[in-house]
Write a protein that holds these residues in place. Sequence first.
Motif, PDB file in Angstrom:
ATOM      1  N   MET A  76       0.166  10.765   0.331  1.00 54.04           N
ATOM      2  CA  MET A  76      -0.366  10.905   1.688  1.00 54.04           C
ATOM      3  C   MET A  76      -1.175   9.649   2.023  1.00 54.04           C
ATOM      4  O   MET A  76      -2.007   9.207   1.221  1.00 54.04           O
ATOM      5  N   ALA A  77      -0.922   9.079   3.188  1.00 50.46           N
ATOM      6  CA  ALA A  77      -1.646   7.883   3.617  1.00 50.46           C
ATOM      7  C   ALA A  77      -3.083   8.243   3.978  1.00 50.46           C
ATOM      8  O   ALA A  77      -3.330   9.194   4.719  1.00 50.46           O
ATOM      9  N   LEU A  78      -4.038   7.482   3.445  1.00 44.66           N
ATOM     10  CA  LEU A  78      -5.457   7.687   3.697  1.00 44.66           C
ATOM     11  C   LEU A  78      -6.052   6.400   4.256  1.00 44.66           C
ATOM     12  O   LEU A  78      -5.537   5.302   4.021  1.00 44.66           O
ATOM     13  N   GLU A  79      -7.168   6.519   4.984  1.00 44.92           N
ATOM     14  CA  GLU A  79      -7.784   5.381   5.651  1.00 44.92           C
ATOM     15  C   GLU A  79      -9.069   4.977   4.943  1.00 44.92           C
ATOM     16  O   GLU A  79      -9.820   5.816   4.454  1.00 44.92           O
ATOM     17  N   PHE A  80      -9.329   3.654   4.896  1.00 44.24           N
ATOM     18  CA  PHE A  80     -10.596   3.149   4.398  1.00 44.24           C
ATOM     19  C   PHE A  80     -11.640   3.211   5.516  1.00 44.24           C
ATOM     20  O   PHE A  80     -11.334   2.911   6.673  1.00 44.24           O
ATOM     21  N   PRO A  81     -12.882   3.551   5.167  1.00 41.21           N
ATOM     22  CA  PRO A  81     -13.944   3.555   6.188  1.00 41.21           C
ATOM     23  C   PRO A  81     -14.507   2.155   6.401  1.00 41.21           C
ATOM     24  O   PRO A  81     -15.693   1.907   6.206  1.00 41.21           O
ATOM     25  N   LEU A  82     -13.669   1.201   6.808  1.00 37.72           N
ATOM     26  CA  LEU A  82     -14.074  -0.197   6.908  1.00 37.72           C
ATOM     27  C   LEU A  82     -13.831  -0.731   8.307  1.00 37.72           C
ATOM     28  O   LEU A  82     -12.984  -0.236   9.051  1.00 37.72           O
ATOM     29  N   LEU A  83     -14.607  -1.802   8.632  1.00 39.14           N
ATOM     30  CA  LEU A  83     -14.403  -2.507   9.894  1.00 39.14           C
ATOM     31  C   LEU A  83     -13.499  -3.720   9.706  1.00 39.14           C
ATOM     32  O   LEU A  83     -12.663  -4.023  10.542  1.00 39.14           O
ATOM     33  N   LYS A  84     -13.673  -4.459   8.609  1.00 37.69           N
ATOM     34  CA  LYS A  84     -12.917  -5.674   8.329  1.00 37.69           C
ATOM     35  C   LYS A  84     -12.409  -5.638   6.888  1.00 37.69           C
ATOM     36  O   LYS A  84     -12.955  -4.953   6.030  1.00 37.69           O
ATOM     37  N   GLY A  85     -11.371  -6.429   6.634  1.00 36.73           N
ATOM     38  CA  GLY A  85     -10.843  -6.551   5.296  1.00 36.73           C
ATOM     39  C   GLY A  85     -11.417  -7.756   4.578  1.00 36.73           C
ATOM     40  O   GLY A  85     -11.884  -8.721   5.193  1.00 36.73           O
ATOM     41  N   HIS A  86     -11.400  -7.709   3.241  1.00 39.07           N
ATOM     42  CA  HIS A  86     -11.908  -8.799   2.412  1.00 39.07           C
ATOM     43  C   HIS A  86     -11.156  -8.767   1.089  1.00 39.07           C
ATOM     44  O   HIS A  86     -10.911  -7.687   0.541  1.00 39.07           O
ATOM     45  N   PRO A  87     -10.758  -9.937   0.533  1.00 40.88           N
ATOM     46  CA  PRO A  87      -9.977  -9.916  -0.712  1.00 40.88           C
ATOM     47  C   PRO A  87     -10.728  -9.349  -1.907  1.00 40.88           C
ATOM     48  O   PRO A  87     -10.104  -8.942  -2.889  1.00 40.88           O
ATOM     49  N   ASN A  88     -12.061  -9.326  -1.873  1.00 40.11           N
ATOM     50  CA  ASN A  88     -12.825  -8.793  -3.010  1.00 40.11           C
ATOM     51  C   ASN A  88     -12.962  -7.271  -2.968  1.00 40.11           C
ATOM     52  O   ASN A  88     -13.473  -6.686  -3.923  1.00 40.11           O
ATOM     53  N   LEU A  89     -12.567  -6.632  -1.873  1.00 38.39           N
ATOM     54  CA  LEU A  89     -12.636  -5.176  -1.788  1.00 38.39           C
ATOM     55  C   LEU A  89     -11.430  -4.577  -2.503  1.00 38.39           C
ATOM     56  O   LEU A  89     -10.287  -4.965  -2.263  1.00 38.39           O
ATOM     57  N   CYS A  90     -11.686  -3.630  -3.393  1.00 40.41           N
ATOM     58  CA  CYS A  90     -10.631  -2.998  -4.181  1.00 40.41           C
ATOM     59  C   CYS A  90     -10.811  -1.487  -4.130  1.00 40.41           C
ATOM     60  O   CYS A  90     -11.888  -0.980  -3.807  1.00 40.41           O
ATOM     61  N   VAL A  91      -9.748  -0.781  -4.467  1.00 43.07           N
ATOM     62  CA  VAL A  91      -9.805   0.671  -4.607  1.00 43.07           C
ATOM     63  C   VAL A  91      -9.394   1.004  -6.038  1.00 43.07           C
ATOM     64  O   VAL A  91      -8.437   0.456  -6.574  1.00 43.07           O
ATOM     65  N   GLN A  92     -10.168   1.883  -6.674  1.00 45.73           N
ATOM     66  CA  GLN A  92      -9.898   2.352  -8.026  1.00 45.73           C
ATOM     67  C   GLN A  92      -9.553   3.828  -7.983  1.00 45.73           C
ATOM     68  O   GLN A  92     -10.201   4.604  -7.274  1.00 45.73           O
ATOM     69  N   VAL A  93      -8.553   4.217  -8.743  1.00 39.58           N
ATOM     70  CA  VAL A  93      -8.221   5.624  -8.941  1.00 39.58           C
ATOM     71  C   VAL A  93      -8.309   5.886 -10.432  1.00 39.58           C
ATOM     72  O   VAL A  93      -7.582   5.280 -11.223  1.00 39.58           O
ATOM     73  N   SER A  94      -9.225   6.762 -10.838  1.00 43.79           N
ATOM     74  CA  SER A  94      -9.452   7.031 -12.257  1.00 43.79           C
ATOM     75  C   SER A  94      -9.333   8.516 -12.516  1.00 43.79           C
ATOM     76  O   SER A  94      -9.532   9.354 -11.630  1.00 43.79           O
ATOM     77  N   SER A  95      -9.038   8.851 -13.765  1.00 44.02           N
ATOM     78  CA  SER A  95      -8.802  10.235 -14.162  1.00 44.02           C
ATOM     79  C   SER A  95     -10.126  10.967 -14.328  1.00 44.02           C
ATOM     80  O   SER A  95     -11.119  10.417 -14.813  1.00 44.02           O
TER      81      SER A  95
END
Length: 705
Positions: A341-360
């Motif tokens: 399912m597509a989810l949205e980031f709560p962000l105004l702008k993008g940046h290459p240092n921003l990452c998303v982690q999915v952990s167990s």
Amino acid sequence: MPMPWFLLSLALGRSPVVLSLERLEGLQDAARCSPGLSCHLWDGDVVCLPGSIVSAPGPVLVPTSLQTELVRRCYQETDCDLCVRVAVHLAVHGHWEKPEDEEKLGRAADPEPEEPRNASLQAQVVLSFQAYPTARCVLLEVQVPAALVQPGQSVGSVVFDCFEAALGTEVQIWSYTQPRYQKELNLTRQLPDCRGLEVQDSIQSCRALPWLSVTADGDNVHLVLDVSEEQSFGLSLYWNQTGPQTIPLNQTDIVPCLCIQAWPLEPDSVRTSICPFTEDPRAHRNLWRAARLQLLPPRGWRLDAPCSLHAQATLCWQAPGRGPCQPLVPPLPRENVTVNMALEFPLLKGHPNLCVQVSSWEKMQLQLQECLWADSLGPLKDDMLLVEARGPQDNRSFCALEPSGCTPLLSRASTRAARLGEQLLQDLHSGQCLQLWDDDLGALWACPMDKYIHQRWVLVWLACLLFAAALFLLFLLKKDHVKGWLRLLKEDIRAGAAATGRAALLLYSADDAGFERLVGALASALCQVPLRVAVDLWSRRELSAQGPLAWFHAQRRRTVQEGGLVVLIFSPGAVALCHEWLQDAGPAPGAHGPHDAFAASLSCVLPDFLQGRAPGRYVGAYFDGLLHADAVPALFRAVPVFSLPSQLPAFLGSLQGPRGPRPGRLGERAEQVARALQPALDSCLRTPGTAGMGRGMGPEAGDRT
């Protein structure tokens, strides 16, 4: 003995226990009451018309709860149907109203109860039952004697036998009174199938059903169907989330939501289903290997996986070459991630240092990470992330996110952010920083640090030029003395470079205390070569604070960036762990300690070998007498594997690289390391069972990859 429904549902959930059901004879419905009550079942079904809620004229009987129980209604010895018994619990609702003259005068009620208040209560209780494709309504008359009429108190229950239903169907039950004084009660239940009930010989549809079981024998998974020789049957393997579909049962396809369904090829036959891999650790590892984290433009993300994952997602900031990704505010929702399912980031702008982690959520320490828009925005930047916190009366405070934490900008800390605090605030107020997120509680800002880095290099170059000019002048004044001094300086520089040495990260499996002492002796001896050695034995505090996986990531990144090598020390325990990850052996839950970096690192080491990135970054080693050379899995033989101490010169030459010492000097250092290793190695070989373990991991138990 009859089994209550809630116990039955627990038994059918994960336990293989088979339950027997109470047997009822005949077709006639019946009703019975608690002691002290009287009840009567109307003949035939009635029309279900709940009507509107009306006010109670005084104390009335109302249903308070429903209970269900499964029984068998049998017409002959081997001809029965599944039936649902329903118990309705009743209570007195409402109070007697005071007379109007008594309320006006404010006098207490006559202590002698009046005749209406001594009367018994009577109620008509309706039970409505729906189970596709049938629906029924029955009416029960219940009478409570006056002695039991206490407002707000339970008076007992009435039991109805029973509503017939098909195996495996969903049933819905409602209960209310006529007239209706409150909202009707309702209950929904899923009936079990034939597998959880002792009804195979009494219910006809269960006698023809194929009975399934799954067994595992090493690499092979067997599906066993118990059917008669003359019976034809259908078989389906399907993903539980997406509906039935036929798939092959390969070992890599085994995931927790894989279910198996079978049924006889007859009209309207009952189907049986099992999901045998729900708790299988191997299936959970396969699920994580199949999971893919995707970033969707402009600010979306999606986790693709064949099953639901018990995982959490976190938004984090990845500084270039500075350790693990640091969680951010606002975090993504920490509840279980919804897959596909597509989810949205709560962000105004993008940046290459921003990452998303999915952990167990589990203890398997599995993790996926993707940095946002890396393809479009380029590599990581050396920007400083400022965290703005907003309080009451427009009070604002700023801190900078660094590896050590969030440092207040105007503090006296000895960090880069504290030294540049005033300049960073000026950049923020002058609009040079990019706002990434904003709400009533705070904001995130990314401030470029390029100009401060350039200023620092200008000063460094100026100092170098001044120093070079001074050296040149000194050389002109005292040429002979300067030559001797330069010769000594060159020797000191060479000695200093040798003293620092090349980086080496040792990874091993903590089989026992003796083997840990042997690895510690090797690490101490390599420090004297000299090499810069990293090993988890010397980093217990960091392991406890960061966790084995984060510690390994940081050490591996530092070692590779500095041109060092990761040394995989193979032992019987390490080989067994490798086979688990390569699916050559069953998992061993609880076998890994809290500081076992080797077990945690395999999730990142294996991809390097599988994708051909290992040569030049890894070497292997094992100890003579503790492991046979053929026991090392073939996948890891893509890099040099040395036997210690017999191949110590070649091992040290590989670690020190092309700039190592001369062959004669290398041989002396190998002898020093061998002398340091021998006592610990002899102690391991004398330990009961150790030598046998090494011989047991010979060619016959070797690589099966």
